[in-house]
Design a protein around this motif. Structure first.
Motif, short mmCIF file in Angstrom:
data_model
loop_
_atom_site.label_atom_id
_atom_site.label_comp_id
_atom_site.label_asym_id
_atom_site.label_seq_id
_atom_site.Cartn_x
_atom_site.Cartn_y
_atom_site.Cartn_z
N ASP A 1 0.86 -1.19 0.00
CA ASP A 1 0.00 0.00 0.00
C ASP A 1 0.89 1.24 0.00
OD1 ASP A 1 -2.00 1.84 0.19
OD2 ASP A 1 -2.60 1.34 2.24
N LEU A 2 0.76 2.07 -1.06
CA LEU A 2 1.60 3.26 -1.17
C LEU A 2 1.33 4.24 -0.03
CD1 LEU A 2 1.43 3.94 -5.04
CD2 LEU A 2 3.30 2.91 -3.75
N VAL A 3 0.07 4.33 0.41
CA VAL A 3 -0.28 5.27 1.49
C VAL A 3 0.46 4.90 2.77
CG1 VAL A 3 -2.14 6.15 2.94
CG2 VAL A 3 -2.51 5.84 0.48
N ALA A 4 0.47 3.62 3.10
CA ALA A 4 1.14 3.19 4.34
C ALA A 4 2.64 3.44 4.26
CB ALA A 4 0.87 1.69 4.57
N LEU A 5 3.23 3.25 3.07
CA LEU A 5 4.67 3.46 2.93
C LEU A 5 5.01 4.94 3.07
CD1 LEU A 5 5.49 1.07 -0.06
CD2 LEU A 5 5.70 0.63 2.39
N VAL A 6 4.22 5.82 2.44
CA VAL A 6 4.48 7.25 2.53
C VAL A 6 4.33 7.73 3.97
CG1 VAL A 6 3.69 9.54 1.81
CG2 VAL A 6 3.85 7.68 0.13
N ALA B 1 7.21 9.43 6.17
CA ALA B 1 6.95 10.79 6.66
C ALA B 1 7.05 10.85 8.18
CB ALA B 1 5.57 11.26 6.20
N GLY B 2 6.60 9.80 8.87
CA GLY B 2 6.69 9.78 10.33
C GLY B 2 8.12 9.84 10.81
N SER B 3 9.05 9.21 10.06
CA SER B 3 10.45 9.22 10.47
C SER B 3 11.10 10.58 10.21
CB SER B 3 11.22 8.13 9.72
OG SER B 3 11.24 8.39 8.33
N PHE C 1 11.12 7.18 -1.51
CA PHE C 1 10.45 8.26 -0.77
C PHE C 1 11.42 8.94 0.19
CE2 PHE C 1 6.48 5.38 -1.14
CZ PHE C 1 6.37 5.71 -2.47
N THR C 2 12.30 8.17 0.79
CA THR C 2 13.28 8.74 1.73
C THR C 2 14.23 9.70 1.00
OG1 THR C 2 13.17 6.75 3.12
CG2 THR C 2 15.10 8.17 3.36
N ASN C 3 14.71 9.29 -0.16
CA ASN C 3 15.61 10.16 -0.92
C ASN C 3 14.93 11.47 -1.31
OD1 ASN C 3 17.71 8.38 -0.77
ND2 ASN C 3 17.43 7.53 -2.83
N LEU C 4 13.66 11.40 -1.73
CA LEU C 4 12.96 12.61 -2.14
C LEU C 4 12.71 13.54 -0.94
CD1 LEU C 4 10.37 11.18 -4.72
CD2 LEU C 4 12.56 12.30 -5.16
#
Length: 459
Positions: A312-317, A321-323, A356-359
């Protein structure tokens, strides 16, 4: 032995020329055979017509005289009758020219020779009955079969035709050799250009190109060769630029480390916790650069491991984001999310989180204090579009197309001072392409940079 080896030009010439010679010889043999048999048949038909006309004329003479006494041993009369038939316009128009070709005999009803040579009457010769008006057979006109040419005029004519035929074969051979040579050169000219271009390419001249002179298979091959040469030239330029960039990126932290260590050795700078922290920072920069290079090399070679599964892309984002929440808050930056309830996708969760982390790391480093990063996810048709839009500073228009190139950095505040190696976005692009997606950059509405990740929608 090398001197006896034929090139493709010689082989093509021999193949076409041999085919032409085979056709010429076959045609010559067929024409000669047809002529010889046809000429003999022509003579035979002419003789049969003359025998028939002579038998009709002799029948009239027999009815006038009542017997054969007028003709017995009178060869002149028989030839006179035959010549009169040849000179008669009404009859000669139906006869082939050049007169009588073979021997003939005139015999009566008792099979006694009236006119003819002393040789025996051939049993297989052509026979024409001499029939009176009351249907009575009073004799025969017999001609010898024309199995071969006997008259000198016919033999001369046959020899002339034979010489003419061989002359035509000789001239045709010369013409075939000339046309075959020109054809072989014309057909192989593109091949020779490709061979020369390949030699130049193999020698390292990647700017080599060949002329595309046709739209056939050879023309397509020339186009493919030019595309290959262009790709090799581009790869060579990228390789040289890559080596130059690596050396440049490694030189700066190494130079700082060397300077710091030499200063400590000379006593100019004391070995303090602050000095050790500075050295540790440069070592961290080198470690990050080497790790990024390793990740990029694996993704370029296709060796980067991908374990795709339903996610799930939402859960990954939200997880990434939480970190980053505390770090964004420490830099006085706002991180806002605009996400749907769920976004099912088939992919590698770890690699997507790395992307996502890199961006987010990129926006954290290059966004001015007091700014924000807005992350939004929407479905557009059969695609997911995930946007990372931050605030100022932005980049120039001409720089947008170079952001995903390795070691590329703009000349604004997005530079090495912020700690970037210039490889993060290149790695992100490879991860996106591995998931059948695309990564693009444009200006954001808040004056910064907006990066869009486009992925296929897989419910």
């Amino acid at each position: 032995m090398n001197a006896l080896r034929l090139g493709i030009s010689g082989k093509l010439f021999l193949a076409i020329f041999s085919t032409c010679m085979l056709v010429l010889i076959t045609m010559h043999w067929g024409v000669r055979l047809s002529f010889e048999h046809g000429f003999v048949d022509y003579i035979k038909r002419g003789n049969e017509q003359r025998l028939q006309m002579l038998s009709s004329a002799l029948a009239e003479q027999y009815e006038q005289h009542g017997n054969w006494d007028f003709l017995r041993n009178n060869d002149r009369l028989a030839f006179g009758i035959l010549r009169s038939l040849e000179q008669n316009p009404d009859s000669s128009s139906q006869l082939p020219p050049h007169g009588w070709r073979t021997q003939f005999w005139i015999i009566d009803q008792q099979y006694r020779v009236l006119v003819g040579p002393r040789s025996p009457v051939p049993p297989e010769g052509s026979r024409q009955k001499i029939t009176t008006s009351n249907k009575k057979v009073v004799g025969w006109v017999i001609g010898s079969p024309p199995e071969r040419l006997t008259r000198s005029t016919d033999i001369n004519f046959d020899q002339q035709q034979r010489r003419t035929s061989w002359l035509i074969v000789g001239l045709s051979t010369l013409v075939a050799a000339l046309v075959t040579w020109l054809m072989a050169r014309g057909l192989l000219a593109p091949v020779r250009r490709l061979v020369e271009g390949t030699h130049r390419l193999a020698a390292g001249n990647f700017s080599s190109r060949v002329e595309v002179g046709s739209r056939d298979e050879l023309g397509q091959l020339a186009q493919d060769f030019n595309l290959l040469a262009g790709s090799l030239e581009k790869n060579e330029q990228m390789r040289r630029a890559f080596m130059a960039d690596i050396s440049h990126e490694l030189r700066t932290p190494l130079a700082i480390l060397r300077g710091e260590l030499e200063a400590m050795q000379d006593g100019v700078r004391k070995l303090t916790p602050e000095a050790l922290a500075s050295l540790q920072m440069e070592v961290t920069t080198l470690t990050k650069l080497v790790d990024d290079l390793h990740q990029l090399s694996l993704s370029d070679a296709g060796a980067l491991a991908y374990r795709k599964q339903q996610t799930d892309l939402v859960a990954l984002v939200e997880l990434v984001a939480g970190s980053f929440q505390s770090r964004f808050a420490a830099h006085s930056l706002r991180l806002t999310l605009d996400l749907p309830d769920e976004a099912p996708f088939f992919g590698d969760a770890d690699r997507l989180m790395q992307l996502f982390t890199n961006l987010m790391e990129n926006s954290l480093r290059y966004t001015n204090s007091g700014g924000e990063l807005r992350v939004s996810l929407h479905q557009t048709g059969s695609r997911w579009q995930l946007r990372f839009a931050d605030s100022a500073p932005g980049v120039e228009e001409h720089q947008l197309h170079h952001l995903f190139e390795r070691f590329y950095r703009t000349e604004s505040s997005r530079n090495r001072a912020s700690g970037g190696s210039g490889l993060g976005l290149a790695i992100c692009k490879n991860i996106a392409e591995a998931h059948d997606g695309t990564l693009s950059a444009t200006h954001s509405d808040s004056g910064g940079l907006e990066i869009t990740l486009d992925l296929p929608y897989l419910p």
